[in-house]
Design a protein around this motif. Structure first.
Motif, short mmCIF file in Angstrom:
data_model
loop_
_atom_site.label_atom_id
_atom_site.label_comp_id
_atom_site.label_asym_id
_atom_site.label_seq_id
_atom_site.Cartn_x
_atom_site.Cartn_y
_atom_site.Cartn_z
N LEU A 22 1.02 -1.01 -0.43
CA LEU A 22 -0.19 -0.18 -0.16
C LEU A 22 0.89 1.18 -0.21
O LEU A 22 0.57 1.84 0.01
CB LEU A 22 -0.99 -0.12 1.29
N ARG A 23 2.84 1.17 0.03
CA ARG A 23 3.11 2.08 -0.21
C ARG A 23 3.14 2.83 -1.07
O ARG A 23 3.08 2.62 -1.92
CB ARG A 23 4.84 1.98 0.93
N GLY A 24 2.74 3.95 -0.45
CA GLY A 24 3.33 5.39 -1.79
C GLY A 24 1.56 5.34 -2.84
O GLY A 24 2.02 6.00 -3.90
N LYS A 25 0.78 4.64 -2.07
CA LYS A 25 -0.49 4.99 -3.74
C LYS A 25 -1.81 5.67 -2.42
O LYS A 25 -1.30 6.02 -0.86
CB LYS A 25 -1.30 3.18 -3.14
N PRO A 26 -2.78 6.12 -2.94
CA PRO A 26 -3.76 6.99 -2.35
C PRO A 26 -4.17 5.68 -1.86
O PRO A 26 -5.18 5.35 -2.46
CB PRO A 26 -4.21 7.36 -3.48
N LEU A 27 -4.52 5.72 0.03
CA LEU A 27 -5.18 5.48 0.62
C LEU A 27 -6.12 6.09 1.34
O LEU A 27 -5.97 7.39 2.16
CB LEU A 27 -4.04 4.19 1.71
N GLY A 28 -7.59 5.50 1.26
CA GLY A 28 -8.28 5.88 2.11
C GLY A 28 -8.88 4.97 3.26
O GLY A 28 -9.03 3.67 2.95
N MET A 29 -9.74 5.57 4.65
CA MET A 29 -9.67 4.71 5.29
C MET A 29 -11.07 4.92 5.85
O MET A 29 -11.19 6.73 5.89
CB MET A 29 -9.00 5.44 6.98
N THR A 30 -11.98 4.08 5.59
CA THR A 30 -13.34 4.41 6.66
C THR A 30 -13.79 3.35 7.55
O THR A 30 -13.23 2.18 7.89
CB THR A 30 -14.04 3.73 5.22
N ASN A 31 -14.53 3.75 8.78
CA ASN A 31 -14.73 2.59 10.03
C ASN A 31 -15.97 1.24 9.33
O ASN A 31 -15.67 0.75 9.13
CB ASN A 31 -16.37 3.33 10.34
N ARG A 32 -16.59 1.33 7.93
CA ARG A 32 -17.28 0.41 7.29
C ARG A 32 -17.46 0.92 5.78
O ARG A 32 -18.08 2.05 5.70
CB ARG A 32 -18.90 0.16 7.87
N ILE A 33 -16.72 -0.15 5.52
CA ILE A 33 -17.17 0.06 3.23
C ILE A 33 -18.63 -0.35 3.10
O ILE A 33 -19.34 -0.85 3.54
CB ILE A 33 -16.29 -0.66 2.59
N SER A 34 -19.65 0.87 3.19
CA SER A 34 -20.66 1.31 1.88
C SER A 34 -20.54 2.28 0.88
O SER A 34 -19.70 3.21 0.68
CB SER A 34 -21.55 1.44 2.66
N LYS A 35 -21.56 2.33 -0.05
CA LYS A 35 -21.44 3.25 -1.01
C LYS A 35 -21.82 4.21 -0.38
O LYS A 35 -20.93 5.32 -1.11
CB LYS A 35 -22.73 2.90 -1.41
N ASN A 36 -22.33 4.61 0.85
CA ASN A 36 -22.32 6.34 1.20
C ASN A 36 -21.44 6.50 2.42
O ASN A 36 -21.48 7.54 2.78
CB ASN A 36 -23.76 6.58 1.48
N CYS A 37 -20.53 5.59 2.46
CA CYS A 37 -18.87 5.29 3.90
C CYS A 37 -18.72 6.64 2.98
O CYS A 37 -18.58 7.12 2.66
CB CYS A 37 -18.36 4.74 3.82
N CYS A 38 -18.06 7.32 4.64
CA CYS A 38 -17.18 8.92 4.28
C CYS A 38 -15.69 8.63 5.02
O CYS A 38 -15.72 7.18 5.20
CB CYS A 38 -17.69 10.07 5.21
N ILE A 39 -14.77 8.89 4.37
CA ILE A 39 -13.13 8.66 4.21
C ILE A 39 -13.95 9.31 6.02
O ILE A 39 -13.39 10.59 6.49
CB ILE A 39 -12.42 9.93 3.54
N ALA A 50 -24.49 6.58 12.14
CA ALA A 50 -25.05 6.95 10.78
C ALA A 50 -25.79 5.63 10.24
O ALA A 50 -25.21 5.06 10.44
CB ALA A 50 -23.90 7.39 10.26
N LEU A 51 -26.95 5.52 10.44
CA LEU A 51 -27.93 3.80 10.03
C LEU A 51 -27.08 4.28 8.76
O LEU A 51 -26.40 5.21 7.37
CB LEU A 51 -29.43 4.98 9.68
N ASP A 52 -26.76 2.95 8.29
CA ASP A 52 -27.01 1.86 7.00
C ASP A 52 -27.44 2.21 5.66
O ASP A 52 -27.98 2.13 5.48
CB ASP A 52 -25.85 0.72 7.06
N LYS A 53 -28.63 2.68 6.34
CA LYS A 53 -30.13 2.52 5.58
C LYS A 53 -30.98 3.17 5.76
O LYS A 53 -31.13 3.39 7.08
CB LYS A 53 -30.56 1.39 5.00
N ARG A 54 -31.56 4.02 5.22
CA ARG A 54 -32.55 5.29 6.30
C ARG A 54 -33.60 4.43 6.11
O ARG A 54 -34.49 3.50 5.27
CB ARG A 54 -33.30 6.58 4.95
#
Lengths: 89, 429
Positions: B43-60, B271-275
């Motif tokens: 992963l070194r040198g690569k653009p990397l984003g972290m999130t708590n739970r991967i989903s379509k609406n997740c945030c970095i 933040a709800l995983d689905k509304r």
């Protein structure tokens, strides 16, 4: 980049150094997973964690092409290959 | 000394502090992303984003420098981040890994001074006052280089820290932000004006958009304008109170941020995983939030008397309901019963996007005093026994059946603003 979950028991040869950087005092050198033998070239990070009161040491390893997450259960004295991250070829 | 400072402040004559810089701020910038890059060489040198739970609406919630340099910001949604950087690698956070790095950093810092304060999981400060003659006679600059080397030796060569040295906490933190990601800077009376001259208002820790607008409204556009503003202007026109006096002193290198903080409230939000607004979807998640809040409350040795339940609605509105009780409470059952009563009164005409619960009016616990009522005692013993079992076998090994679904969905978030729950929350997360 491809993340593959494995969760298989594996055989591991480990080197215990007598001196050097604390981060690299203990390093898995080679792993046998099924019929494959993988020689590690780099220890990324070792960190301890717990499962209940059981101590587990997590080793993030690399063979130069892929990254491997190995877990050593300090109570059961077993090694588990948890995930492989396939690097870009 | 403080009396003299109050007099000078009153008359608006407070000079820039000439005290030697003895506060060191250490900041593992982009800590989560950098730790992952240390752990996984690919992963070194690569653009990397972290999130708590991967989903379509997740945030970095954290990004590597490679991603930041291409415009990815903390809080940005995944869709927007991928538009900027299509090859962005997205990973879920691994809290025990960051806790280990945090502990290593804290242990190294504590070897220099008994006065160490970890401000969050990835930053802390060392107060060197009273240690310089015998324990730490070397220049602080040299000590800082030693800390950088020790981190590399104990964690790995990809680990980099920003270190700032200043006369107070504010200047040390400002110094630590000057040359990321591997900076080492000192700010004291010899270069204070020069540094302020090179910065924007929002480069100063604690000054964001709203404070900037307030400062601009009284013709303060730069840190130097800010420094030259009178205490009276800051107190009366900008901050409307004592906060203005504190900024007047802080900018001049005097310490105003060393007061201990008091625990005022504990809570959780999700933040709800689905509304949705359906009970069968919301209640397992809500119950789980109540149980983790109870755990935090007991961890702090506190009882609560008030509770507030709140939610964000899909219409953009906010809703909340709160209540204060005569008797204090701390068991999961009591918290859930009280919170549920409030939650059932929520608006039903639209879906929820986020929900949360907070307990406040906290007092030291009375749980060691047996009650006259057998039923109350039984409830307390049950809570104690469940806590003990969970401590032995891992958090949430024993929990309400209703929270089973919620436990798998509501992932433990990493607290950014404090370190008091790290040990509790990261067990088995």
């Amino acid at each position: 980049m491809n993340f593959i979950e494995i969760n298989d028991r594996v055989e591991v040869i480990t080197r215990f150094a007598s001196h050097g950087d604390p981060a690299y005092m203990i390093m898995p050198v080679k792993m046998r997973w099924g019929k494959k033998e993988i020689a590690f070239t780099e220890l990324g990070l070792r960190h301890p964690t717990t499962k209940g009161q059981r101590m587990v040491h997590v080793f993030d390893m690399s063979d130069g092409a892929n990254d491997y997450r190995l877990e050593f259960d300090a109570e059961m004295l077993t090694w588990k290959l948890v995930t492989i991250i396939e690097g870009e070829s | 000394m403080k009396t003299q400072r109050s007099q000078d402040l009153k008359w608006g004559h407070l000079p820039i502090s000439r005290e030697p810089a003895q506060i060191m701020h250490i900041d593992l910038n982009s800590a989560f992303a950098m730790t992952e890059q240390q752990a996984r060489p690919s992963l070194r040198g690569k653009p990397l984003g972290m999130t708590n739970r991967i989903s379509k609406n997740c945030c970095i919630i954290a990004a590597s420098y490679e991603a930041k340099n291409r415009g990815v910001k903390v809080g940005m949604g995944l869709i927007e981040a991928r538009q900027l950087v299509p090859e962005l690698v997205l990973l879920e956070t691994d809290p025990p890994k960051y806790l280990y790095v945090h502990q290593k950093l804290a242990n190294i810092m504590k070897s220099y001074s008994p006065n160490v304060k970890m401000r969050s999981i990835d930053e802390g400060l060392i107060d060197f006052h009273g240690t310089r003659n015998i324990v730490n006679p070397r220049p602080l600059h040299e000590i800082a280089l030693g800390i950088k080397a020790r981190l590399k030796s104990e964690l790995g060569h990809w680990i980099k820290v920003n270190i700032g040295i200043g006369q107070n906490r504010f200047l040390a933190k400002t110094a630590a932000s000057l040359h990321k990601p591997d900076g080492l800077d000192t700010i004291d009376h010899t270069n204070l004006m020069e540094i302020y001259d090179s910065l924007e208002l929002t480069d100063l820790p604690g000054i964001a958009r709203h404070y900037k607008a307030r400062l601009n409204s009284v013709d303060i556009f730069t840190p130097l304008d800010f420094l030259n503003a009178s205490a009276d202007t800051l107190r009366r026109l900008v901050f409307h109170g004592i906060v203005g006096d504190e900024w007047y002193q802080r900018l001049r290198g005097y310490e105003v941020d060393d007061e201990p903080t008091r625990l005022g409230q504990v809570g959780r939000q999700f933040a709800l995983d689905k509304r949705t607004n359906k009970d069968e979807e919301l209640l397992p998640r809500f119950h789980y939030l109540c149980e983790t809040t109870g755990k935090k409350l007991r961890y702090n040795g506190a009882d609560a008397r008030s509770i507030v339940v709140w939610a964000g609605l899909a219409t953009g509105e906010r809703w909340h309901a709160k209540r204060t009780y005569k008797e204090s409470f701390y068991t999961d059952k009591e918290i859930y019963a009280r919170a549920l009563k409030l939650f059932q009164a929520r608006p039903r005409h639209t879906n929820l996007t986020i929900m949360g619960i907070t307990c406040y009016n906290l007092t030291p616990t009375t749980r060691n005093q047996p009650s006259l009522f057998e039923e109350v005692n039984k409830q307390e013993w049950l809570t104690e026994a469940v806590d003990e079992l969970n401590q032995r076998y891992g958090n949430f090994v024993i929990h309400s059946l209703n929270t089973l679904k919620g436990k798998h969905i509501v992932k433990q978030k990493i607290p950014f603003t404090g370190t008091k729950y790290l040990d509790l929350l990261f067990k088995d997360s």
